[in-house]
Design a protein around this motif. Structure first.
Motif, PDB file in Angstrom:
ATOM      1  N   SER A 100      -0.870  14.408  -6.756  1.00  0.00           N
ATOM      2  CA  SER A 100      -0.805  15.681  -7.452  1.00  0.00           C
ATOM      3  C   SER A 100      -0.613  16.858  -6.503  1.00  0.00           C
ATOM      4  CB  SER A 100      -2.064  15.896  -8.303  1.00  0.00           C
ATOM      5  OG  SER A 100      -3.215  15.794  -7.489  1.00  0.00           O
ATOM      6  N   ASP A 101      -0.676  16.634  -5.211  1.00  0.00           N
ATOM      7  CA  ASP A 101      -0.376  17.693  -4.262  1.00  0.00           C
ATOM      8  C   ASP A 101       0.974  17.406  -3.608  1.00  0.00           C
ATOM      9  OD1 ASP A 101      -2.586  16.498  -1.597  1.00  0.00           O
ATOM     10  OD2 ASP A 101      -0.889  15.597  -2.617  1.00  0.00           O
ATOM     11  N   ASP A 102       1.319  18.205  -2.588  1.00  0.00           N
ATOM     12  CA  ASP A 102       2.625  18.060  -1.940  1.00  0.00           C
ATOM     13  C   ASP A 102       2.577  16.960  -0.885  1.00  0.00           C
ATOM     14  OD1 ASP A 102       3.057  21.648  -2.053  1.00  0.00           O
ATOM     15  OD2 ASP A 102       3.634  20.111  -3.502  1.00  0.00           O
ATOM     16  N   ALA A 103       2.403  15.730  -1.344  1.00  0.00           N
ATOM     17  CA  ALA A 103       2.224  14.614  -0.422  1.00  0.00           C
ATOM     18  C   ALA A 103       3.428  14.405   0.469  1.00  0.00           C
ATOM     19  CB  ALA A 103       1.923  13.344  -1.210  1.00  0.00           C
ATOM     20  N   CYS A 104       4.624  14.503  -0.093  1.00  0.00           N
ATOM     21  CA  CYS A 104       5.832  14.189   0.677  1.00  0.00           C
ATOM     22  C   CYS A 104       6.043  15.163   1.830  1.00  0.00           C
ATOM     23  CB  CYS A 104       7.049  14.184  -0.229  1.00  0.00           C
ATOM     24  SG  CYS A 104       7.033  12.876  -1.465  1.00  0.00           S
ATOM     25  N   ALA A 105       5.464  16.320   1.773  1.00  0.00           N
ATOM     26  CA  ALA A 105       5.603  17.306   2.849  1.00  0.00           C
ATOM     27  C   ALA A 105       4.584  17.094   3.958  1.00  0.00           C
ATOM     28  CB  ALA A 105       5.449  18.716   2.286  1.00  0.00           C
ATOM     29  N   GLY A 106       3.684  16.148   3.744  1.00  0.00           N
ATOM     30  CA  GLY A 106       2.624  15.932   4.729  1.00  0.00           C
ATOM     31  C   GLY A 106       2.449  14.467   5.061  1.00  0.00           C
ATOM     32  N   SER A 107       1.231  14.014   4.970  1.00  0.00           N
ATOM     33  CA  SER A 107       0.901  12.646   5.364  1.00  0.00           C
ATOM     34  C   SER A 107       1.137  11.676   4.220  1.00  0.00           C
ATOM     35  CB  SER A 107      -0.563  12.580   5.830  1.00  0.00           C
ATOM     36  OG  SER A 107      -0.795  13.462   6.900  1.00  0.00           O
ATOM     37  N   TRP A 108       2.390  11.566   3.810  1.00  0.00           N
ATOM     38  CA  TRP A 108       2.707  10.782   2.615  1.00  0.00           C
ATOM     39  C   TRP A 108       2.467   9.299   2.811  1.00  0.00           C
ATOM     40  CZ3 TRP A 108       6.519   7.060   2.906  1.00  0.00           C
ATOM     41  CH2 TRP A 108       7.440   7.180   3.963  1.00  0.00           C
ATOM     42  N   ARG A 109       2.465   8.842   4.061  1.00  0.00           N
ATOM     43  CA  ARG A 109       2.259   7.427   4.300  1.00  0.00           C
ATOM     44  C   ARG A 109       0.792   7.019   4.169  1.00  0.00           C
ATOM     45  NH1 ARG A 109       5.394   5.230   9.423  1.00  0.00           N
ATOM     46  NH2 ARG A 109       4.639   3.315   8.432  1.00  0.00           N
ATOM     47  N   SER A 110      -0.078   8.007   4.073  1.00  0.00           N
ATOM     48  CA  SER A 110      -1.505   7.723   3.910  1.00  0.00           C
ATOM     49  C   SER A 110      -1.831   7.529   2.448  1.00  0.00           C
ATOM     50  CB  SER A 110      -2.336   8.885   4.465  1.00  0.00           C
ATOM     51  OG  SER A 110      -3.696   8.725   4.122  1.00  0.00           O
ATOM     52  N   GLY A 111      -2.445   6.413   2.137  1.00  0.00           N
ATOM     53  CA  GLY A 111      -2.787   6.133   0.743  1.00  0.00           C
ATOM     54  C   GLY A 111      -3.751   7.139   0.162  1.00  0.00           C
ATOM     55  N   GLY A 112      -4.508   7.819   0.998  1.00  0.00           N
ATOM     56  CA  GLY A 112      -5.483   8.785   0.530  1.00  0.00           C
ATOM     57  C   GLY A 112      -4.875   9.995  -0.139  1.00  0.00           C
ATOM     58  N   GLN A 113      -3.549  10.196   0.006  1.00  0.00           N
ATOM     59  CA  GLN A 113      -2.880  11.335  -0.618  1.00  0.00           C
ATOM     60  C   GLN A 113      -2.669  11.130  -2.117  1.00  0.00           C
ATOM     61  OE1 GLN A 113      -1.782  14.198   1.031  1.00  0.00           O
ATOM     62  NE2 GLN A 113      -2.985  13.433   2.738  1.00  0.00           N
ATOM     63  N   TYR A 114      -2.852   9.915  -2.614  1.00  0.00           N
ATOM     64  CA  TYR A 114      -2.438   9.566  -3.970  1.00  0.00           C
ATOM     65  C   TYR A 114      -3.643   9.358  -4.877  1.00  0.00           C
ATOM     66  CZ  TYR A 114       1.910   9.004  -1.495  1.00  0.00           C
ATOM     67  OH  TYR A 114       3.009   9.245  -0.718  1.00  0.00           O
ATOM     68  N   ARG A 115      -3.496   9.772  -6.122  1.00  0.00           N
ATOM     69  CA  ARG A 115      -4.613   9.721  -7.060  1.00  0.00           C
ATOM     70  C   ARG A 115      -4.514   8.569  -8.038  1.00  0.00           C
ATOM     71  NH1 ARG A 115      -4.502  14.971 -10.755  1.00  0.00           N
ATOM     72  NH2 ARG A 115      -6.224  13.834 -11.696  1.00  0.00           N
ATOM     73  N   ALA A 116      -3.341   7.957  -8.151  1.00  0.00           N
ATOM     74  CA  ALA A 116      -3.179   6.858  -9.104  1.00  0.00           C
ATOM     75  C   ALA A 116      -2.206   5.835  -8.536  1.00  0.00           C
ATOM     76  CB  ALA A 116      -2.668   7.380 -10.441  1.00  0.00           C
ATOM     77  N   TRP A 117      -2.475   4.578  -8.876  1.00  0.00           N
ATOM     78  CA  TRP A 117      -1.690   3.463  -8.353  1.00  0.00           C
ATOM     79  C   TRP A 117      -1.355   2.500  -9.480  1.00  0.00           C
ATOM     80  CZ3 TRP A 117      -0.539   2.940  -3.086  1.00  0.00           C
ATOM     81  CH2 TRP A 117      -1.176   3.861  -2.245  1.00  0.00           C
ATOM     82  N   GLY A 118      -0.200   1.870  -9.353  1.00  0.00           N
ATOM     83  CA  GLY A 118       0.129   0.763 -10.233  1.00  0.00           C
ATOM     84  C   GLY A 118      -0.431  -0.541  -9.690  1.00  0.00           C
ATOM     85  N   GLN A 119      -0.284  -1.598 -10.494  1.00  0.00           N
ATOM     86  CA  GLN A 119      -0.788  -2.921 -10.101  1.00  0.00           C
ATOM     87  C   GLN A 119       0.122  -3.614  -9.101  1.00  0.00           C
ATOM     88  OE1 GLN A 119      -3.823  -4.394 -11.081  1.00  0.00           O
ATOM     89  NE2 GLN A 119      -4.163  -2.284 -11.706  1.00  0.00           N
ATOM     90  N   GLY A 120       1.381  -3.220  -9.077  1.00  0.00           N
ATOM     91  CA  GLY A 120       2.312  -3.799  -8.133  1.00  0.00           C
ATOM     92  C   GLY A 120       3.220  -4.843  -8.744  1.00  0.00           C
ATOM     93  N   THR A 121       4.332  -5.072  -8.074  1.00  0.00           N
ATOM     94  CA  THR A 121       5.281  -6.103  -8.455  1.00  0.00           C
ATOM     95  C   THR A 121       5.677  -6.858  -7.192  1.00  0.00           C
ATOM     96  OG1 THR A 121       7.361  -6.532  -9.642  1.00  0.00           O
ATOM     97  CG2 THR A 121       7.299  -4.546  -8.287  1.00  0.00           C
ATOM     98  N   GLU A 122       5.707  -8.179  -7.300  1.00  0.00           N
ATOM     99  CA  GLU A 122       5.966  -9.022  -6.129  1.00  0.00           C
ATOM    100  C   GLU A 122       7.457  -9.111  -5.827  1.00  0.00           C
ATOM    101  OE1 GLU A 122       2.077 -10.728  -4.932  1.00  0.00           O
ATOM    102  OE2 GLU A 122       4.075 -10.619  -4.012  1.00  0.00           O
ATOM    103  N   VAL A 123       7.775  -8.975  -4.556  1.00  0.00           N
ATOM    104  CA  VAL A 123       9.133  -9.178  -4.074  1.00  0.00           C
ATOM    105  C   VAL A 123       9.090 -10.272  -3.011  1.00  0.00           C
ATOM    106  CG1 VAL A 123      11.068  -8.165  -2.810  1.00  0.00           C
ATOM    107  CG2 VAL A 123       9.880  -6.829  -4.565  1.00  0.00           C
ATOM    108  N   THR A 124       9.899 -11.310  -3.221  1.00  0.00           N
ATOM    109  CA  THR A 124       9.990 -12.397  -2.257  1.00  0.00           C
ATOM    110  C   THR A 124      11.446 -12.552  -1.834  1.00  0.00           C
ATOM    111  OG1 THR A 124       8.133 -13.550  -3.284  1.00  0.00           O
ATOM    112  CG2 THR A 124       9.543 -14.830  -1.814  1.00  0.00           C
ATOM    113  N   VAL A 125      11.677 -12.486  -0.533  1.00  0.00           N
ATOM    114  CA  VAL A 125      13.022 -12.604   0.007  1.00  0.00           C
ATOM    115  C   VAL A 125      13.093 -13.898   0.813  1.00  0.00           C
ATOM    116  CG1 VAL A 125      14.826 -11.509   1.363  1.00  0.00           C
ATOM    117  CG2 VAL A 125      13.162 -10.092   0.142  1.00  0.00           C
ATOM    118  N   SER A 126      13.933 -14.792   0.369  1.00  0.00           N
ATOM    119  CA  SER A 126      14.067 -16.078   1.057  1.00  0.00           C
ATOM    120  C   SER A 126      15.172 -16.010   2.106  1.00  0.00           C
ATOM    121  CB  SER A 126      14.381 -17.176   0.048  1.00  0.00           C
ATOM    122  OG  SER A 126      15.621 -16.933  -0.578  1.00  0.00           O
ATOM    123  N   SER A 127      14.992 -16.781   3.152  1.00  0.00           N
ATOM    124  CA  SER A 127      15.973 -16.769   4.252  1.00  0.00           C
ATOM    125  C   SER A 127      17.051 -17.812   4.050  1.00  0.00           C
ATOM    126  CB  SER A 127      15.256 -17.025   5.578  1.00  0.00           C
ATOM    127  OG  SER A 127      14.562 -18.250   5.530  1.00  0.00           O
TER     128      SER A 127
END
Length: 127
Positions: A100-127
């Protein structure tokens, strides 16, 4: 309170492409800077891309910058991550997150900047 649901993950061969989606509800997407993260079991969660609510700031980590594209459609309340030239090392659980703040202008790689998360989706890349 915003809720996030990711989709679009799956199994793909190296060199292939996938498009992930993150749909929000409960609060409009336009209110948030949005990030994509990924995590491999046993490793720390890694922030890989961020897009500001006005799209004036878009940021990537170097390992994905030439291959991934983050975008958003506020009218559809949907965030996207287009992934191309996928590599086995891209295999992970991918999650979107809302700040909800200007995360992309600062420490956007820190998870602490974010207030809500999804459950995730799996990505598998085979060689």
């Amino acid at each position: 309170q915003v809720q996030l649901v990711e989709s679009g993950g799956g199994l793909v061969q190296a060199g292939g492409s996938l498009r992930l989606s993150c749909t929000t509800s409960g609060s409009p997407l336009s209110a948030y800077d949005m990030g994509w993260f990924r995590q491999v079991p046993g490793k720390e969660r890694e922030g890989i891309a961020c897009i500001s609510r006005s799209e004036d700031i878009i940021a990537y980590i170097s390992s994905v910058e030439e291959r991934f594209t983050i975008s958003r459609d506020n009218a559809k309340n949907t965030l996207y991550l287009q992934m191309s030239l996928l590599k086995p090392e891209d295999t992970a659980l991918y999650s979107c997150a809302a700040a909800s703040d200007d995360a992309c202008a600062g420490s956007w790689r820190s998870g602490g900047q974010y207030r809500a998360w999804g459950q995730g989706t799996e990505v598998t890349v085979s060689s």
